[in-house]
Scaffold this motif. Structure first.
Motif, PDB file in Angstrom:
ATOM      1  N   THR A 211      80.849  41.126  52.832  1.00 57.63           N
ATOM      2  CA  THR A 211      81.187  40.392  51.610  1.00 57.63           C
ATOM      3  C   THR A 211      80.946  41.245  50.368  1.00 57.63           C
ATOM      4  OG1 THR A 211      78.966  39.419  51.707  1.00 57.63           O
ATOM      5  CG2 THR A 211      80.785  38.127  52.615  1.00 57.63           C
ATOM      6  N   SER A 212      79.915  42.078  50.396  1.00 52.41           N
ATOM      7  CA  SER A 212      79.678  42.973  49.251  1.00 52.41           C
ATOM      8  C   SER A 212      80.841  43.940  49.076  1.00 52.41           C
ATOM      9  CB  SER A 212      78.381  43.751  49.447  1.00 52.41           C
ATOM     10  OG  SER A 212      77.278  42.883  49.541  1.00 52.41           O
ATOM     11  N   LEU A 213      81.339  44.477  50.184  1.00 51.53           N
ATOM     12  CA  LEU A 213      82.461  45.410  50.117  1.00 51.53           C
ATOM     13  C   LEU A 213      83.708  44.724  49.589  1.00 51.53           C
ATOM     14  CD1 LEU A 213      83.440  48.277  50.757  1.00 51.53           C
ATOM     15  CD2 LEU A 213      84.010  47.479  53.057  1.00 51.53           C
ATOM     16  N   PHE A 214      83.975  43.518  50.070  1.00 57.21           N
ATOM     17  CA  PHE A 214      85.141  42.775  49.577  1.00 57.21           C
ATOM     18  C   PHE A 214      85.006  42.468  48.093  1.00 57.21           C
ATOM     19  CE2 PHE A 214      86.732  38.564  48.399  1.00 57.21           C
ATOM     20  CZ  PHE A 214      88.086  38.729  48.620  1.00 57.21           C
ATOM     21  N   GLY A 215      83.839  41.980  47.692  1.00 58.08           N
ATOM     22  CA  GLY A 215      83.641  41.644  46.296  1.00 58.08           C
ATOM     23  C   GLY A 215      83.728  42.856  45.391  1.00 58.08           C
ATOM     24  N   PHE A 216      83.180  43.977  45.832  1.00 62.69           N
ATOM     25  CA  PHE A 216      83.217  45.190  45.020  1.00 62.69           C
ATOM     26  C   PHE A 216      84.653  45.667  44.824  1.00 62.69           C
ATOM     27  CE2 PHE A 216      83.078  49.702  44.203  1.00 62.69           C
ATOM     28  CZ  PHE A 216      82.010  49.837  43.323  1.00 62.69           C
ATOM     29  N   ILE A 217      85.423  45.736  45.910  1.00 59.60           N
ATOM     30  CA  ILE A 217      86.796  46.217  45.799  1.00 59.60           C
ATOM     31  C   ILE A 217      87.636  45.268  44.950  1.00 59.60           C
ATOM     32  CG2 ILE A 217      88.893  46.691  47.117  1.00 59.60           C
ATOM     33  CD1 ILE A 217      87.145  47.693  49.373  1.00 59.60           C
ATOM     34  N   THR A 218      87.429  43.961  45.118  1.00 59.77           N
ATOM     35  CA  THR A 218      88.196  42.987  44.347  1.00 59.77           C
ATOM     36  C   THR A 218      87.914  43.106  42.857  1.00 59.77           C
ATOM     37  OG1 THR A 218      88.187  41.451  46.223  1.00 59.77           O
ATOM     38  CG2 THR A 218      88.668  40.540  44.049  1.00 59.77           C
ATOM     39  N   ALA A 219      86.637  43.128  42.485  1.00 61.54           N
ATOM     40  CA  ALA A 219      86.279  43.192  41.070  1.00 61.54           C
ATOM     41  C   ALA A 219      86.564  44.575  40.479  1.00 61.54           C
ATOM     42  CB  ALA A 219      84.806  42.833  40.892  1.00 61.54           C
ATOM     43  N   TRP A 220      86.371  45.619  41.264  1.00 56.40           N
ATOM     44  CA  TRP A 220      86.564  46.985  40.752  1.00 56.40           C
ATOM     45  C   TRP A 220      88.025  47.255  40.414  1.00 56.40           C
ATOM     46  CZ3 TRP A 220      83.391  50.631  39.025  1.00 56.40           C
ATOM     47  CH2 TRP A 220      83.841  51.957  38.951  1.00 56.40           C
ATOM     48  N   ASN A 221      88.938  46.717  41.219  1.00 62.28           N
ATOM     49  CA  ASN A 221      90.364  46.992  41.023  1.00 62.28           C
ATOM     50  C   ASN A 221      91.076  45.957  40.172  1.00 62.28           C
ATOM     51  OD1 ASN A 221      90.254  49.295  42.667  1.00 62.28           O
ATOM     52  ND2 ASN A 221      90.579  48.086  44.513  1.00 62.28           N
ATOM     53  N   GLU A 222      90.394  44.885  39.755  1.00 62.86           N
ATOM     54  CA  GLU A 222      91.063  43.786  39.064  1.00 62.86           C
ATOM     55  C   GLU A 222      91.588  44.233  37.709  1.00 62.86           C
ATOM     56  OE1 GLU A 222      92.469  40.488  37.310  1.00 62.86           O
ATOM     57  OE2 GLU A 222      90.739  41.492  36.408  1.00 62.86           O
ATOM     58  N   PHE A 223      92.805  43.824  37.379  1.00 62.92           N
ATOM     59  CA  PHE A 223      93.450  44.237  36.135  1.00 62.92           C
ATOM     60  C   PHE A 223      93.842  43.066  35.244  1.00 62.92           C
ATOM     61  CE2 PHE A 223      97.451  44.872  33.856  1.00 62.92           C
ATOM     62  CZ  PHE A 223      97.128  45.926  33.020  1.00 62.92           C
ATOM     63  N   ALA A 224      94.385  42.003  35.842  1.00 61.14           N
ATOM     64  CA  ALA A 224      95.002  40.944  35.039  1.00 61.14           C
ATOM     65  C   ALA A 224      93.993  40.262  34.121  1.00 61.14           C
ATOM     66  CB  ALA A 224      95.655  39.918  35.963  1.00 61.14           C
ATOM     67  N   TYR A 225      92.858  39.819  34.676  1.00 61.74           N
ATOM     68  CA  TYR A 225      91.876  39.117  33.847  1.00 61.74           C
ATOM     69  C   TYR A 225      91.290  40.045  32.785  1.00 61.74           C
ATOM     70  CZ  TYR A 225      91.891  35.022  36.878  1.00 61.74           C
ATOM     71  OH  TYR A 225      92.259  33.894  37.560  1.00 61.74           O
ATOM     72  N   ALA A 226      91.016  41.286  33.167  1.00 61.00           N
ATOM     73  CA  ALA A 226      90.473  42.232  32.192  1.00 61.00           C
ATOM     74  C   ALA A 226      91.461  42.493  31.066  1.00 61.00           C
ATOM     75  CB  ALA A 226      90.111  43.541  32.899  1.00 61.00           C
ATOM     76  N   ASN A 227      92.729  42.435  31.360  1.00 59.27           N
ATOM     77  CA  ASN A 227      93.748  42.687  30.340  1.00 59.27           C
ATOM     78  C   ASN A 227      93.930  41.490  29.417  1.00 59.27           C
ATOM     79  OD1 ASN A 227      95.811  44.276  29.120  1.00 59.27           O
ATOM     80  ND2 ASN A 227      97.356  43.109  30.222  1.00 59.27           N
ATOM     81  N   PHE A 228      93.754  40.266  29.935  1.00 52.76           N
ATOM     82  CA  PHE A 228      93.970  39.076  29.133  1.00 52.76           C
ATOM     83  C   PHE A 228      92.720  38.634  28.368  1.00 52.76           C
ATOM     84  CE2 PHE A 228      97.812  38.560  31.612  1.00 52.76           C
ATOM     85  CZ  PHE A 228      98.674  37.946  30.719  1.00 52.76           C
ATOM     86  N   LEU A 229      91.549  38.883  28.923  1.00 50.73           N
ATOM     87  CA  LEU A 229      90.322  38.391  28.299  1.00 50.73           C
ATOM     88  C   LEU A 229      89.692  39.386  27.334  1.00 50.73           C
ATOM     89  CD1 LEU A 229      88.633  36.657  31.379  1.00 50.73           C
ATOM     90  CD2 LEU A 229      90.027  35.623  29.584  1.00 50.73           C
ATOM     91  N   ILE A 230      90.068  40.657  27.435  1.00 48.70           N
ATOM     92  CA  ILE A 230      89.588  41.670  26.495  1.00 48.70           C
ATOM     93  C   ILE A 230      90.769  42.070  25.625  1.00 48.70           C
ATOM     94  CG2 ILE A 230      88.433  43.886  26.230  1.00 48.70           C
ATOM     95  CD1 ILE A 230      86.733  41.803  27.603  1.00 48.70           C
ATOM     96  N   ILE A 231      90.814  41.539  24.401  1.00 48.66           N
ATOM     97  CA  ILE A 231      91.993  41.734  23.554  1.00 48.66           C
ATOM     98  C   ILE A 231      91.654  42.560  22.315  1.00 48.66           C
ATOM     99  CG2 ILE A 231      93.810  40.561  22.251  1.00 48.66           C
ATOM    100  CD1 ILE A 231      93.406  38.155  24.069  1.00 48.66           C
ATOM    101  N   LYS A 232      90.713  42.084  21.521  1.00 48.24           N
ATOM    102  CA  LYS A 232      90.420  42.737  20.243  1.00 48.24           C
ATOM    103  C   LYS A 232      89.401  43.864  20.400  1.00 48.24           C
ATOM    104  CE  LYS A 232      91.397  38.538  17.581  1.00 48.24           C
ATOM    105  NZ  LYS A 232      90.856  37.541  16.619  1.00 48.24           N
ATOM    106  N   ASN A 233      88.326  43.608  21.087  1.00 50.20           N
ATOM    107  CA  ASN A 233      87.264  44.603  21.229  1.00 50.20           C
ATOM    108  C   ASN A 233      87.621  45.547  22.376  1.00 50.20           C
ATOM    109  OD1 ASN A 233      84.926  46.063  21.186  1.00 50.20           O
ATOM    110  ND2 ASN A 233      83.551  44.335  21.566  1.00 50.20           N
ATOM    111  N   GLN A 234      88.277  46.636  22.041  1.00 51.55           N
ATOM    112  CA  GLN A 234      88.752  47.565  23.060  1.00 51.55           C
ATOM    113  C   GLN A 234      87.613  48.320  23.746  1.00 51.55           C
ATOM    114  OE1 GLN A 234      92.046  47.664  23.967  1.00 51.55           O
ATOM    115  NE2 GLN A 234      92.195  45.951  22.544  1.00 51.55           N
ATOM    116  N   ASP A 235      86.434  48.344  23.124  1.00 51.09           N
ATOM    117  CA  ASP A 235      85.297  49.028  23.755  1.00 51.09           C
ATOM    118  C   ASP A 235      84.787  48.288  24.978  1.00 51.09           C
ATOM    119  OD1 ASP A 235      85.405  50.995  21.845  1.00 51.09           O
ATOM    120  OD2 ASP A 235      83.897  50.067  20.547  1.00 51.09           O
TER     121      ASP A 235
END
Length: 290
Positions: A211-235
Motif C-alpha cells: 500500500t505504501s508503494l501504491f500510495g507513493f506512486i499515485t501521489a508522486w505522479n499526480e498532476f490534475a489536482y496539483a494543477n487545479f489547486l495550486i494557481i496563484k502561488n507558483q512556489d
C-alpha cells in the motif's frame, strides 16, 4: 517396464510443452517491450546531444552521450524546491493513509459492529469513483475554505485518494492472520493493542509495503489536482506541474525535459526495487519465518 517407458517419454514431452508455452512467452516479451520502450526513449533522449534530438533521423541507440541536459534540469529555477514539495506532499499523504487505514482495516476485519458491511461497501464505492469527477467539488471546497495554493491541501487530497485502496488491502491482510495468535498473546498477559502490535503488526509488513508503494506512486505522479489547486502561488507547485511548463526562451527544451523526467521517475523506481521483494513475498511464509 512402465517406469522405464515413463522415464524415456519424459524428454520427448518437454519440447512439446515448451512449444505450447511459446506464444505466452512471446506475448509477455511483446508486452514488456511495449511498456518499457517509452521509458527507454525518455532515458536515452536525456543523454543525447541536442543536435541528435532534433535530427530528422531518430537514433534508437545514441551515438554520443552527454550529461548537459541533466545539468540544465538540476540548475533550472525551482527544480529543487518543487522536488521538495512533491516529496513532502507524497510522504505526508502516505503516512496519513497508513495510520488511518490501519485502524479502519483492523476494526473491519476483527470487530463486529452494526453497519460494518455498509462501511466496507462505501469504501469500495469510493475506490471505484474516478478521481477526475471529484476535481470540481474539491476545488469549490478548497476555494470556500481558503485552502487553495497550499501544500497541506494537496496532502489531504492525496490522502483521500489513496485511503480507500489502503483500507481494502490492509483489511485483506489482517483477515488472513489467525486471531488465535493474538488471543494467545492476550492469555500471556498482553493487552489487545499490545497483542496486535507484537504479533499481527509484524506480519502486516507485505501489506504495508504494497500500500505504501501504491500510495507513493499515485501521489508522486499526480498532476490534475496539483494543477487545479495550486494557481496563484507558483512556489507551491509540485514537480509534475513544473515539468509541464519547463521551457526556455526558444521553446521546449526536450533534452532537459527528458532529463528532469528521468530524475523525477528515479524515486518511485528505487522504492519499487527496494520493496518489491517484500511486497511479493507471501504472508504465510513470513509467519513461518517467525
Amino acid at each position: 517396464m512402465s517406469s522405464v517407458s515413463r522415464t524415456s517419454g519424459t524428454p520427448r514431452t518437454r519440447p512439446v510443452h515448451r512449444l505450447r508455452r511459446l506464444p505466452l512467452h512471446l506475448g509477455a516479451a511483446l508486452t514488456v517491450l511495449v511498456c518499457l520502450f517509452p521509458v527507454y526513449w525518455m532515458t536515452t533522449t536525456a543523454f543525447k546531444p541536442s543536435r541528435d534530438i532534433q535530427s530528422s533521423t531518430p537514433q534508437v541507440v545514441p551515438h554520443t552521450w552527454t550529461l548537459e541536459h541533466f545539468r540544465t534540469a538540476v540548475e533550472a529555477d525551482g527544480f529543487t524546491q518543487f522536488w521538495r514539495n512533491s516529496l513532502l506532499v507524497t510522504v505526508g499523504a502516505v503516512l496519513l493513509s497508513l495510520i488511518v487505514a490501519l485502524g479502519a482495516a483492523f476494526a473491519v476485519a476483527r470487530m463486529r459492529w452494526r453497519g460494518r458491511r455498509q462501511f466496507v461497501l462505501a469504501v469500495f464505492i469510493a475506490q471505484m469513483a474516478p478521481w477526475e469527477s471529484l476535481i470540481i467539488p474539491i476545488y469549490i471546497i478548497a476555494r470556500d475554505t481558503d485552502m487553495l495554493d497550499r501544500l497541506p491541501t494537496l496532502t489531504l487530497v492525496y490522502f483521500m485518494v489513496t485511503l480507500p485502496f489502503t483500507v481494502i488491502v490492509l483489511r485483506g491482510f489482517i483477515a488472513t492472520i489467525p486471531p488465535e495468535l493474538e488471543e494467545a498473546a492476550q492469555v500471556d498477559g498482553c493487552t489487545r493493542f499490545g497483542a496486535f502490535r507484537r504479533v499481527a503488526f509484524p506480519l502486516l509488513a507485505p501489506g504495508l509495503m504494497a500500500t505504501s508503494l501504491f500510495g507513493f506512486i499515485t501521489a508522486w505522479n499526480e498532476f490534475a489536482y496539483a494543477n487545479f489547486l495550486i494557481i496563484k502561488n507558483q512556489d507551491q507547485r509540485t514537480l509534475p506541474v513544473w515539468l509541464s511548463s519547463f521551457q526556455n526562451t526558444f521553446g521546449t527544451d526536450w533534452g532537459a525535459t527528458m532529463a528532469a523526467s528521468t530524475l523525477f521517475a528515479l524515486p518511485a523506481l528505487v522504492l519499487f526495487m527496494l520493496l518489491q521483494r517484500h511486497v511479493t513475498s507471501g504472508l504465510a511464509s513470513g509467519a513461518v519465518k517467525g
